[in-house]
Scaffold this motif. Structure first.
Motif, short mmCIF file in Angstrom:
data_model
loop_
_atom_site.label_atom_id
_atom_site.label_comp_id
_atom_site.label_asym_id
_atom_site.label_seq_id
_atom_site.Cartn_x
_atom_site.Cartn_y
_atom_site.Cartn_z
N UNK A 1 0.84 -1.20 0.00
CA UNK A 1 0.00 0.00 0.00
C UNK A 1 0.88 1.25 0.00
N UNK A 2 0.49 2.28 -0.74
CA UNK A 2 1.24 3.54 -0.70
C UNK A 2 1.33 4.07 0.73
N UNK A 3 2.45 4.70 1.04
CA UNK A 3 2.69 5.16 2.41
C UNK A 3 1.58 6.08 2.90
N UNK A 4 1.09 6.97 2.05
CA UNK A 4 0.04 7.90 2.46
C UNK A 4 -1.22 7.16 2.86
N UNK A 5 -1.59 6.13 2.08
CA UNK A 5 -2.77 5.34 2.41
C UNK A 5 -2.57 4.61 3.73
#
Length: 256
Positions: A162-166
């Motif tokens: 998962x993308x870090x922001x998510x």
């Protein structure tokens, strides 16, 4: 004071508050959200606008109280449908709650639009009636998902995918729920919710009328797609289960 500890004056006040909220609901249904103003509600009540301020501090407080009523009504419908299924029957309970949500939404389109499809301009106080009622609504799904995760974990992606922001956003939300769900489980749950909620909003707001005159089978198709993502068998409202494809569960075993 009465034997129950509630004075006659307080009973009258509570009855008037309920009548005001009912008047606001009538205006919403009959004329739309823009018609729900302090002065319009006061006219419905046969009182002056200033008199209404003895019961609600302003328009935002009135909107919040009416919204809380709608949330409670919807939550009760979903809980009743869910709890009609035996504990541990996760597929039946989740699907029943989803169907009850749609049933309430399509039979209360103005109320659903007021709650879910209108921009929220009022201050989001954590202890406000609207926020408390909204969290109760949220718990209907979250509690069942948490119990499902504990007893029958469903397939999830590796958190590193998962993308870090998510991940950070999901971690903050997971902490706020107090359910102990990991971010990867919240990710799957939210993916299902977005699909379900988006379809329901499009139906209630008549955005798919150019194609469909009967949205129930479309909604059921959505449920049929969501169920396997949670490792569950899809079940019709009164029919046999349809098994999802097998995958790997979050804890390394076969998804079941």
């Amino acid at each position: 004071m009465t034997a129950q500890g509630v004075s006659r004056r307080e009973r009258v006040r509570q009855a008037t508050l309920a009548e005001i909220r009912a008047a606001a609901r009538r205006l919403l249904i009959e004329q739309g959200s823009q018609a729900v103003t302090i002065n319009a509600v006061a006219r419905e009540m046969g009182m002056s606008g200033p008199a209404l301020y003895h019961y609600f501090a302003g328009h935002e407080e009135l909107v919040g109280a009416v919204t809380a009523d709608f949330f409670r009504e919807l939550t009760q419908a979903m809980e009743t449908a869910r709890d009609a299924c035996p504990p541990g029957e996760h597929a039946a309970r989740l699907l029943a709650a989803c169907r009850a949500m749609r049933s309430w939404a399509v039979s209360h389109r103005a109320e659903f639009g007021w709650v879910f499809a209108s921009p929220i301009t009022a201050e989001r106080r954590p202890d406000s009636p609207r926020e408390l009622a909204g969290r109760d609504f949220e718990q209907v799904f979250l509690e069942e998902i948490a119990e499902l995760w504990e007893h029958r974990p469903f397939p999830v992606p590796d958190p590193g995918e998962l993308p870090a922001s998510i991940r950070e956003q999901l971690r903050a939300y997971a902490a706020s729920t107090g359910m102990g769900l990991p971010v990867e489980a919240i990710h799957v749950f939210m993916s299902c919710w977005i699909r379900l909620y988006g379809l329901l909003c499009m139906e209630v707001l008549n955005q798919l009328d150019f194609v469909y005159s009967d949205m129930e089978p479309v909604f059921e198709e959505c449920l049929r797609e969501i169920a396997p993502r949670l490792g569950l068998d899809y079940e019709t409202a009164a029919g046999p289960a349809v098994s999802p494809p097998r995958g790997r569960s979050a804890r390394g075993g076969p998804g079941s």
